[in-house]
Every structure is written in structure tokens, then in C-alpha cells.
Design an enzyme around this catalytic site. Sequence first.
Site, PDB file in Angstrom:
ATOM      1  CG  ASP A  14      50.529  63.243  13.473  1.00  0.00           C
ATOM      2  OD1 ASP A  14      50.755  62.372  12.452  1.00  0.00           O
ATOM      3  OD2 ASP A  14      50.321  64.557  13.461  1.00  0.00           O
ATOM      4  CE1 TYR A 232      55.404  73.005  19.313  1.00  0.00           C
ATOM      5  CE2 TYR A 232      55.017  71.543  17.609  1.00  0.00           C
ATOM      6  CZ  TYR A 232      54.610  72.209  18.880  1.00  0.00           C
ATOM      7  OH  TYR A 232      53.508  71.556  19.393  1.00  0.00           O
ATOM      8  CE  LYS A 235      49.711  71.128  17.814  1.00  0.00           C
ATOM      9  NZ  LYS A 235      50.801  72.461  17.751  1.00  0.00           N
TER      10      LYS A 235
HETATM   11  C1  F6R Z   1      49.144  69.821  13.286  1.00  0.00           C
HETATM   12  C2  F6R Z   1      48.330  71.301  13.207  1.00  0.00           C
HETATM   13  C3  F6R Z   1      47.859  71.953  11.986  1.00  0.00           C
HETATM   14  C4  F6R Z   1      49.066  72.200  11.104  1.00  0.00           C
HETATM   15  C5  F6R Z   1      48.647  73.082  10.118  1.00  0.00           C
HETATM   16  C6  F6R Z   1      49.962  73.510   8.850  1.00  0.00           C
HETATM   17  O1  F6R Z   1      48.875  68.894  14.354  1.00  0.00           O
HETATM   18  O2  F6R Z   1      48.043  71.566  14.349  1.00  0.00           O
HETATM   19  O3  F6R Z   1      47.217  72.903  12.367  1.00  0.00           O
HETATM   20  O4  F6R Z   1      50.144  73.261  11.837  1.00  0.00           O
HETATM   21  O5  F6R Z   1      47.779  72.251   9.071  1.00  0.00           O
HETATM   22  O6  F6R Z   1      50.503  72.131   8.492  1.00  0.00           O
HETATM   23  P1  F6R Z   1      51.627  72.247   7.341  1.00  0.00           P
HETATM   24  O7  F6R Z   1      52.572  72.969   7.741  1.00  0.00           O
HETATM   25  O8  F6R Z   1      51.980  70.652   7.626  1.00  0.00           O
HETATM   26  O9  F6R Z   1      50.863  72.359   6.194  1.00  0.00           O
HETATM   27 MG    MG Z   2      49.731  65.784  12.011  1.00  0.00          MG
HETATM   28 MG    MG Z   3      47.722  65.721  16.176  1.00  0.00          MG
END
Ligand code: F6R
Ligand code: MG
Ligand code: MG
Length: 376
Positions: A14, A232, A235
Site C-alpha cells: 500500500d 503496527y 495493514k
Molecule cells: C487501512 C484500514 C483503515 C484505516 C482507517 C483509519 O488499511 O484498514 O480502516 O485503519 O481508515 O486510518 P487513518 O488512521 O489513516 O485515518
Molecule cells: Mg491504505
Molecule cells: Mg490495504
Amino acid sequence: MGGKKVTISLIKADVGSVAGHYSVHPEQIEVAKACLERARNEGLIEDFCVFNCGDDLELLMTHRRGENDPKIHGLAWDTFKEVTEKVSKKLKLYAAGQDLLSDTFSGNVKGMGPGVAEMEIEERPSEPFIAFAADKTEPGAFNLPLFRIFADPSYTAGLVIEEVMHSGFTFRVLDILENKYVDLVCPAEIYDLVALIGTTGRYVIERIFRNSDGLLAASVSTSRLSLIAGKYVGKDDPCMLVRCQRGLPALGEVLLPFSFPHLVAGWMRGSHYGPLMPVGLEDARCTAFDGPPRIVALGFNLSDGRLVGLGGSKPADLFADVAFDRARWIANEITEYIRRHGEFMPARLGPEEMEYTTLPQVLRKLAPRFKEAHKP
Ligand code: F6R
Ligand code: MG
Ligand code: MG
């Protein structure tokens, strides 16, 4: 070149996406294609296909250099870097370069962020295979379908009625916490296998071999970004390669288990369970609660290392089919049901597996207010 070994490498990362963690941008695909086209012209790789599942950019490559080759991994790394510099940063895409955890490449992308599924094989007279990629989940999400494909006779008829497959398959299971693996020979050790791989967050099927001759049948990306980085940072959306037909599960036997949208970990902030929805490339973008988690399956044949799809670089988009409409409908029903749990387990992951948490801060704040409870 026929007869020589060929390696299929599926490497993903990603490196930024549109409108949140939603979808790769078409310009990212174009830049990645240009990088791999250059490598093909230079003779480094035989062929390639660039695609995406949600916010993950997937590089499928064939070559003659074997697994874990520094030049191939370097090519993938440079491609992700170039996409990040030329597109993700320029367009200010969301989380540009997210999975590139290091500034310098050191010979192998494993442990540096990108996910890798590779197999070096002797190309059979006809070599059909499927490249799978999933978004908003983890490698253990493939445990259940792989078990059904390669060990469960209720799903794969060939295990019962096809001579070569009748002696079963061996599963290589990785303990991602201890970084150790064990080979379990099925059907004899089927109960031990299930005892391990039912714990999807720790025991992950990494490879599957055919018992009759040791042929490599499946390979899964098993990196966990959380553990690589010590915390972490992104993903670990998985990908995998599965060979099929002629002494292996038929195409339809490989696909059938995905008509059951089983619950997988990794949805919304990497901290929730959700149903894995099989989709065509067009629908491989995550929306509701950043999901539900999605999976695509692209079918090819190899022809002397070349990828043969449905003409040009068009792969067979296997889940873009009415046969999976019901699975999608069920996945939507499960989405509705499980989200009504809000932030209560089991919709939310256990505290040790959550990517986002405020629990330590909450506990620290409340510590002075906790009082001794009555003795039981
Ligand atoms: C990313 C994912 C999303 C993010 C969520 C919060 O692959 O699973 O669910 O974890 O959108 O993202 P941030 O913290 O970047 O705003
Ligand atoms: Mg992403
Ligand atoms: Mg992804």
C-alpha cells in the site's frame, strides 16, 4: 525456454490511495506498468500484470531467477518507490508510501513492509494458476479456504475421486510469533492442522505441497507489518498463488470455499472482524466501515513463462461472476449484523490484536479510581 524453471512472484504494498484507504489511483497502476515494462524489455522479467485490491498495489511477475532474488525484489521495491514519488506524493494521495518501512533496500523486500507470495516451479504442459489478493484483512484469512480446498472432501471432490490427489497434501504452517514452521501431512494429521490454523492470528498456512510428488501447490504472503515494525504501522493485507487442475484442485474447487464469506480480522483500523467478500476488480475498493474486507481472484495460464489471460494483459477476473452474487449478498447481511455490535467483542478484536487502541491510556487514567473488590 520451456522446461526451465519459472518463478511467479506476487509482491504487494500500500503506497497511498484515493479518498482514504479506498482504492489505488489509475496513475499509480500506469507508473507501475511502465516500470515493469522496462524490466521486461531489459530481460529481467518474462511477463507481468499490475492490478489492485482496494488500496493495495499488486505486482504479479514471472521470471527465471528463483525466489527471494535481490534483483526481482529490488525491482518491486523501486517500482513502489517510483509510484510513491511520481504519483502518490504528487497527487497527495492518502498515506503515500505507507508500507515502505525503510529508506534503503537491502536485498529482500520481506520484512521491509511489502507482502510477498512466490513460487519457483517446473512449468507443467499446461499451467493454470490463480493470483489472489485481499484488502482489510491478514494472511490467516486464507487458512479456512485453503483447508477446504486442499483437505476437505466436502469441498474438493478430487480429494476423494482423483487418483493423484487422493494421497492428500502437506501444509506448511508458520507460527508468526515464534517465526518457526511445521509441516503437517494431511489427511493423517488433519486434526493437528485444524488445532493450529483455527488460531488465524498466529498460525498461518504458508505453503502447500502435493504428497504424491512434493509439487508446490500454493504459496501465501505471511509478513505481518505489526511485528516487523515492532508496532503496527500498516495493514498486512495478504496475497497468494494457487496452482490448479490435473492432479490439483480444479479451478472451481479452488474458488468454491470463497462463496462462504467467512469472518476475518483486519476491518476498520485493523481492529474488527468482518466477512470476506469475493469481488471482481471493479468492486475491489473498500467503502462501508472501510470494507467489508474484499478478495479478488485472477486466473492465468503460464506459457513458457508468459502470462496468458483473456487477451492482452486482461486476466480472468474470476469473482466477477453471478455465481458469487449470493456470497456478496450474504456478506452485506453479515456486515449489517456484526456492525450492530458496535465496539463490543466479538465484532471488535481482542485487546492484544487491535491495531488502534486507547486502552492503556484509559487504564492509566482510571488506575487511581480502581478499588479492591470483595473477595470471591
Ligand atoms: C487501512 C484500514 C483503515 C484505516 C482507517 C483509519 O488499511 O484498514 O480502516 O485503519 O481508515 O486510518 P487513518 O488512521 O489513516 O485515518
Ligand atoms: Mg491504505
Ligand atoms: Mg490495504
